[in-house]
Design a protein around this motif. Structure first.
Motif, PDB file in Angstrom:
ATOM      1  N   GLU A  11       0.822  -1.207   0.000  1.00 11.01           N
ATOM      2  CA  GLU A  11       0.000   0.000   0.000  1.00 11.01           C
ATOM      3  C   GLU A  11       0.858   1.261   0.000  1.00 11.01           C
ATOM      4  OE1 GLU A  11      -2.617  -0.437   3.315  1.00 11.01           O
ATOM      5  OE2 GLU A  11      -4.032  -1.723   2.201  1.00 11.01           O
ATOM      6  N   LEU A  12       2.029   1.192   0.652  1.00 10.05           N
ATOM      7  CA  LEU A  12       2.943   2.332   0.635  1.00 10.05           C
ATOM      8  C   LEU A  12       3.397   2.628  -0.785  1.00 10.05           C
ATOM      9  CD1 LEU A  12       4.754   4.370   2.232  1.00 10.05           C
ATOM     10  CD2 LEU A  12       6.497   2.564   2.294  1.00 10.05           C
ATOM     11  N   ARG A  15       0.069   4.060  -2.648  1.00 17.87           N
ATOM     12  CA  ARG A  15      -0.563   5.310  -2.196  1.00 17.87           C
ATOM     13  C   ARG A  15       0.423   6.446  -1.981  1.00 17.87           C
ATOM     14  NH1 ARG A  15      -5.934   4.747  -1.063  1.00 17.87           N
ATOM     15  NH2 ARG A  15      -6.718   2.601  -0.950  1.00 17.87           N
ATOM     16  N   SER A  16       1.638   6.154  -1.540  1.00 17.09           N
ATOM     17  CA  SER A  16       2.644   7.200  -1.356  1.00 17.09           C
ATOM     18  C   SER A  16       3.648   7.210  -2.499  1.00 17.09           C
ATOM     19  CB  SER A  16       3.380   7.002  -0.028  1.00 17.09           C
ATOM     20  OG  SER A  16       2.514   7.178   1.061  1.00 17.09           O
ATOM     21  N   ASN A  19       1.274   7.180  -5.782  1.00 17.65           N
ATOM     22  CA  ASN A  19       0.092   8.008  -5.506  1.00 17.65           C
ATOM     23  C   ASN A  19      -0.984   7.801  -6.577  1.00 17.65           C
ATOM     24  OD1 ASN A  19      -1.696   9.776  -4.343  1.00 17.65           O
ATOM     25  ND2 ASN A  19      -0.368  11.573  -4.513  1.00 17.65           N
ATOM     26  N   CYS A 183       2.690   5.242   5.446  1.00 18.55           N
ATOM     27  CA  CYS A 183       2.365   6.415   4.620  1.00 18.55           C
ATOM     28  C   CYS A 183       2.518   7.700   5.423  1.00 18.55           C
ATOM     29  CB  CYS A 183       0.946   6.294   4.063  1.00 18.55           C
ATOM     30  SG  CYS A 183       0.764   4.997   2.798  1.00 18.55           S
ATOM     31  N   TRP A 186       6.182   8.516   6.012  1.00 19.14           N
ATOM     32  CA  TRP A 186       6.848   9.097   4.852  1.00 19.14           C
ATOM     33  C   TRP A 186       6.546  10.586   4.697  1.00 19.14           C
ATOM     34  CZ3 TRP A 186      10.262   8.017   0.860  1.00 19.14           C
ATOM     35  CH2 TRP A 186      10.945   6.818   1.021  1.00 19.14           C
ATOM     36  N   GLU A 187       5.389  11.022   5.107  1.00 17.04           N
ATOM     37  CA  GLU A 187       5.098  12.455   5.071  1.00 17.04           C
ATOM     38  C   GLU A 187       5.993  13.203   6.052  1.00 17.04           C
ATOM     39  OE1 GLU A 187       3.212  14.197   2.926  1.00 17.04           O
ATOM     40  OE2 GLU A 187       3.113  12.255   1.913  1.00 17.04           O
TER      41      GLU A 187
END
Length: 409
Positions: A11-12, A15-16, A19, A183, A186-187
């Protein structure tokens, strides 16, 4: 490996990393050995709203067999249908997700001339796709997962099962993907780059002087109006993404004509299934004027001599030796991880985003501005624990901002 951690990792990437947006086409490249993980990425992409997910399966063993046994003439052409396939996907604004797990020795012993010839024709045929990805017109992201051969290469004293398990632990930790919410982590990581990028972009140094105890002593001119990047990217529609997971580097564009001095590699370079080791290069007026390697020097020559830009620099990237990967003190034989453990340079093509309005320049204008153009972009590591980097202003004044392998800003 814990199935929930693997799912979070997939999912990382979706989605990250890439994206993925609702209604998008997603292309996933994955080795057949890790089909289970590839299927997790596919499911995550559909959950994110992808309209279609195409799987592109790869196999090191089949690739090796082709290079060893196929007719020689096939390495001098690139199928038109593959070019058209890329063009159709790019036209639809595809997101490209890459799951890397190659055996570092997969192509060891393969005829270097076959590799050189096919690299050249394939890179020439896909130049437009490369322009779109390196110019961030398209989003893409790369992560790594273990394969049996790769894990045993990194941890030769462990059993295959234990090597794979340890490899999973190292890769997840290095990619900051071992927490409860990767996620969100990572932000936070992205924000950690801001102060260094602001400092370097304001300084606009004319050149960098870099030295290490291994013998590197080189002065790199920087392109006028260069841009330091790191921590992530934004595509032409303003959608953020992370091309490389992990990423610990900040990087910019050297002037292709202004590199003078000696560079000694601090790690082996795994390139096209061959390990190039014990190598160094001397640059004169921006171009490699001499080079040597203890192992696989012909593979190094294939990079440098592939075209005019192969022997010039397209990137200088700085990494603190306090990065999580650097602290592992482990050679991964994989550029995605090794380049985030050590400062590095790249032979070949420069990123247009590393100069102001670079995406608006023609190839000729880009080269005139100091950018390098080539069919290749190959990172090699030269950072050490005692590396020092000094910024040199146009008036000759100097400021040291990296000392003993760590930033002092």
């Amino acid at each position: 490996m814990d199935k929930n951690k693997m799912k979070n990792y997939a999912e990382l990437l979706v989605r990250s990393g890439g994206n993925v947006q609702k209604g998008q086409l997603v292309i996933i490249g994955c080795d057949v050995e890790n089909a289970d993980f590839g299927r997790l990425v596919q499911a995550a992409a559909y959950d994110a709203g992808a309209s279609e997910v195409r799987m592109e399966w790869m196999d090191d063993i089949c690739s090796r067999t082709t290079y060893l046994r196929a007719a020689s003439e096939i390495f001098d052409s690139f199928p038109e249908w593959r070019v058209n396939k890329l063009a159709e996907q790019d036209e639809r604004g595809a997101v490209y997700l890459h799951v890397r797990s190659s055996d570092p020795d997969a192509l060891s012993g393969v005829d270097a001339d076959r590799l050189r010839r096919f690299t050249k024709v394939s890179r020439e045929a896909t130049k437009e796709h490369t322009r779109l990805t390196m110019g961030s017109f398209l989003r893409w992201s790369i992560i790594a997962v273990p394969s049996a051969a790769w894990a045993k290469k990194v941890f030769p004293d462990l059993s295959e099962a234990d090597a794979i398990e340890k490899m999973w632990q190292y890769l997840l930790k290095g990619a900051r993907a071992d927490g409860k919410n990767p996620c969100a982590d990572w932000e936070i990581h992205k924000k950690s780059f801001e102060a260094r990028l602001e400092y370097l972009n304001k300084k606009q140094f004319d050149a960098l002087r870099i030295t290490t105890g291994l013998g590197t002593d080189i002065t790199l001119g920087l392109a006028k109006n260069h841009v330091w990047e790191g921590g992530g990217d934004v595509d032409k529609n303003g959608v953020p993404f992370f091309p490389n997971m992990p990423t610990e580097e900040i990087f910019t564009m050297p002037d292709r004509m202004r590199a003078d001095g000696r560079v000694v590699a601090s790690m082996p370079l795994s390139y096209q299934g061959n390990l190039i080791d014990g190598f160094e290069m001397t640059f004169t007026a921006g171009k490699v004027s001499s080079f040597r390697a203890d192992k696989n020097e012909s593979a190094l020559a294939n990079i440098i001599e592939i075209d005019e830009g192969g022997g010039r620099l397209g990137e200088v990237a700085l990494v603190s030796n306090t990065s999580p990967i650097g602290q592992m003190n482990t050679l991964f034989y994989n550029t995605l991880f090794d380049e985030n453990a050590s400062s590095h340079l790249a032979l070949g093509k420069a990123y247009p985003k590393n100069i102001q309005d670079g995406d608006k320049l023609s190839t000729e204008e880009f080269i005139a501005a100091g950018g390098n153009d080539s069919l290749v972009h190959v990172d090699f590591m030269f950072g050490t624990e005692d590396m020092c980097v000094t910024g040199i202003h146009a008036n000759g004044t100097e400021e040291q901002f990296l000392k003993n392998g760590d930033f002092v800003i």
